[in-house]
Design a protein around this motif. Structure first.
Motif, PDB file in Angstrom:
ATOM      1  N   ASP A 362       0.814  -1.222   0.000  1.00 43.52           N
ATOM      2  CA  ASP A 362       0.000   0.000   0.000  1.00 43.52           C
ATOM      3  C   ASP A 362       0.842   1.265   0.000  1.00 43.52           C
ATOM      4  O   ASP A 362       0.353   2.333  -0.389  1.00 43.52           O
ATOM      5  CB  ASP A 362      -0.945   0.000   1.210  1.00 43.52           C
ATOM      6  CG  ASP A 362      -1.979  -1.110   1.133  1.00 43.52           C
ATOM      7  OD1 ASP A 362      -2.129  -1.705   0.053  1.00 43.52           O
ATOM      8  OD2 ASP A 362      -2.620  -1.384   2.164  1.00 43.52           O
ATOM      9  N   THR A 363       2.091   1.173   0.418  1.00 47.26           N
ATOM     10  CA  THR A 363       2.960   2.353   0.384  1.00 47.26           C
ATOM     11  C   THR A 363       3.813   2.387  -0.876  1.00 47.26           C
ATOM     12  O   THR A 363       3.956   3.441  -1.505  1.00 47.26           O
ATOM     13  CB  THR A 363       3.873   2.394   1.618  1.00 47.26           C
ATOM     14  OG1 THR A 363       4.565   1.146   1.742  1.00 47.26           O
ATOM     15  CG2 THR A 363       3.079   2.646   2.883  1.00 47.26           C
ATOM     16  N   LEU A 364       4.339   1.267  -1.285  1.00 43.48           N
ATOM     17  CA  LEU A 364       5.299   1.255  -2.391  1.00 43.48           C
ATOM     18  C   LEU A 364       4.641   1.170  -3.764  1.00 43.48           C
ATOM     19  O   LEU A 364       5.041   1.872  -4.691  1.00 43.48           O
ATOM     20  CB  LEU A 364       6.273   0.093  -2.211  1.00 43.48           C
ATOM     21  CG  LEU A 364       7.218   0.232  -1.020  1.00 43.48           C
ATOM     22  CD1 LEU A 364       8.025  -1.044  -0.822  1.00 43.48           C
ATOM     23  CD2 LEU A 364       8.147   1.418  -1.223  1.00 43.48           C
ATOM     24  N   LEU A 365       3.647   0.315  -3.896  1.00 49.85           N
ATOM     25  CA  LEU A 365       3.050   0.149  -5.213  1.00 49.85           C
ATOM     26  C   LEU A 365       2.016   1.221  -5.525  1.00 49.85           C
ATOM     27  O   LEU A 365       1.568   1.342  -6.662  1.00 49.85           O
ATOM     28  CB  LEU A 365       2.428  -1.245  -5.330  1.00 49.85           C
ATOM     29  CG  LEU A 365       3.473  -2.359  -5.416  1.00 49.85           C
ATOM     30  CD1 LEU A 365       2.822  -3.722  -5.331  1.00 49.85           C
ATOM     31  CD2 LEU A 365       4.289  -2.239  -6.700  1.00 49.85           C
ATOM     32  N   ALA A 366       1.654   2.014  -4.533  1.00 49.72           N
ATOM     33  CA  ALA A 366       0.769   3.152  -4.773  1.00 49.72           C
ATOM     34  C   ALA A 366       1.542   4.407  -5.126  1.00 49.72           C
ATOM     35  O   ALA A 366       0.965   5.410  -5.533  1.00 49.72           O
ATOM     36  CB  ALA A 366      -0.096   3.424  -3.537  1.00 49.72           C
ATOM     37  N   GLU A 367       2.872   4.335  -4.983  1.00 48.62           N
ATOM     38  CA  GLU A 367       3.709   5.513  -5.200  1.00 48.62           C
ATOM     39  C   GLU A 367       4.095   5.667  -6.664  1.00 48.62           C
ATOM     40  O   GLU A 367       4.404   4.686  -7.347  1.00 48.62           O
ATOM     41  CB  GLU A 367       4.989   5.393  -4.359  1.00 48.62           C
ATOM     42  CG  GLU A 367       5.951   6.557  -4.533  1.00 48.62           C
ATOM     43  CD  GLU A 367       7.220   6.340  -3.730  1.00 48.62           C
ATOM     44  OE1 GLU A 367       7.564   7.210  -2.951  1.00 48.62           O
ATOM     45  OE2 GLU A 367       7.871   5.285  -3.912  1.00 48.62           O
ATOM     46  N   LYS A 368       4.094   6.886  -7.133  1.00 49.55           N
ATOM     47  CA  LYS A 368       4.589   7.184  -8.478  1.00 49.55           C
ATOM     48  C   LYS A 368       6.050   7.555  -8.398  1.00 49.55           C
ATOM     49  O   LYS A 368       6.424   8.480  -7.687  1.00 49.55           O
ATOM     50  CB  LYS A 368       3.794   8.343  -9.102  1.00 49.55           C
ATOM     51  CG  LYS A 368       2.318   8.022  -9.342  1.00 49.55           C
ATOM     52  CD  LYS A 368       1.599   9.173  -9.982  1.00 49.55           C
ATOM     53  CE  LYS A 368       0.123   8.843 -10.213  1.00 49.55           C
ATOM     54  NZ  LYS A 368      -0.593   9.976 -10.842  1.00 49.55           N
TER      55      LYS A 368
END
Length: 374
Positions: A362-368
């Motif tokens: 939820d933190t890494l794969l949601a980041e651009k």
């Protein structure tokens, strides 16, 4: 037996590790279980590790760890310690393009984080030992990597470790406390705890134990005539009593079968341990999942998980008599001991490897990537 699968070029989460699969230490199990947790919640993972020794296959090793899903694991000789002086150059010659294109690159090795920085690969770093980073003069270099955008986020395993980065000015949204976890599936059929065992308690410690890890505390308990003390693991120093039983290391998936034989589980971590300031021990979560009364050292990062009087008794690691008194307190209050064990088992559900994986997802794969420092 847990199946393994070929690495897919499109893996969304690339984990670069120095874990040697033939060494069933906590750091190896944590790495594998993190990858398994991600796979279980639908994140495709490519895990790169150094080659392992021995004749056992990858699937046999994973089966011993209780892995039940397919994992994409590849041994790469470029991650051998031999290549450390060259920042693991052969690995990057082979995989640099893939690393550059991966949505997430992740490591828990400071040495690999520095190598990723040298090769210009943005990544996130899991922090286990803040004191070691400072002692080895690595922390400043990691902070320089963060400033340059090469380290995107920090994942300390305890709030105590996270505070170090916050004190250095890293924004809270870039620091994510990510404790270790437990494979709840391994504990589904564990026998319920029986308070009658407290009359002559079987006291158990799991792992390696030595003088500086709390062996003297186990000795103090073992000499009591009505106590039985067992170490599931190894004694690295000779005890002063013959009353400590030792069961050599067992495959990780069998740990619950031993924990269920205990009446009390103890974890006498000492303040002088190098990692005592940021510890998040996997065996604590497993003890909680086992639903047994827990005695654990009263250390700041431990108290983030073990709440004194709620799911454990936190005892001064420097006071041997206090540990003896804590056991006797449980003996005298079996109803309280039962509640302690039940709450620990209930609280353990929050610390599954899948829940840990959700923090990463939820933190890494949601980041651009282009907004890494937003």
């Amino acid at each position: 037996m847990a199946p393994s699968e070929p690495l897919e070029n499109a893996a969304r989460f690339v984990y670069v590790s120095r874990a040697r699969l033939h060494r069933p230490r906590a750091n190896v199990i944590q790495t594998i279980k993190t990858a398994e947790g991600l796979a279980r919640i639908g994140v495709s993972v490519a895990l790169f590790v150094p080659p392992w020794k021995g004749t056992r296959s990858k699937d046999e090793i994973l089966n011993d760890m209780g892995v039940g899903v397919a994992l994409g694991i590849r041994a790469d000789s470029g991650l051998r310690s031999f290549w450390k002086p060259m920042a693991f150059a052969p690995f990057f010659w082979r995989h640099k393009k893939r690393l550059q294109n991966a949505p997430v690159v992740y490591t828990r090795s400071a040495v690999l984080s520095l190598a990723l920085m040298k090769h210009g690969i943005p990544h996130s770093f899991e922090v286990h030992d803040m004191d070691a980073l400072q002692r080895q003069n690595v922390l400043q270099r990691l902070m320089e990597g963060y400033t340059k955008g090469l380290i995107r986020r920090f994942f300390p395993i305890s709030q105590a470790a996270a505070q170090g980065f916050l004190d250095l000015g890293v924004p809270p949204e870039r620091v994510h406390v990510c404790p270790c976890g437990v494979d709840l599936g391994l504990f589904e059929n564990i026998a319920p705890w029986d308070p009658s065992g407290l009359k002559r308690p079987h006291i158990m410690y799991v792992g390696r134990i030595s003088r500086h890890r709390g062996l003297s505390l186990l000795e103090r308990l073992a000499v009591q005539e009505t106590f039985r003390v067992t170490v599931v693991g190894s004694l690295e120093d000779s005890p002063e009593t013959e009353r400590i039983g030792v069961i050599p290391f067992v495959p990780h998936h069998q740990i619950p079968r031993y924990l269920e034989q205990a009446d009390i589980l103890v974890m006498p971590y000492q303040r002088n341990l190098p990692h005592a300031g940021s510890i998040s021990p996997m065996k604590l979560f497993e003890a909680m999942a086992a639903g047994r009364p827990i005695l654990v050292s009263d250390l700041e990062p431990i108290r983030e998980i073990a709440r004194h009087g709620r799911n454990a008794l936190c005892v001064d690691p420097d006071d041997e008599e206090a540990w003896l008194e804590a056991v006797r307190f449980l003996q005298e209050h079996p109803g309280f001991a039962r509640e302690l064990a039940a709450r620990a088992q209930k609280d353990a559900a929050r610390y599954s490897w899948e829940n840990r994986a959700r923090i990463l997802r939820d933190t890494l794969l949601a980041e651009k990537p282009e907004h890494a420092h937003g």
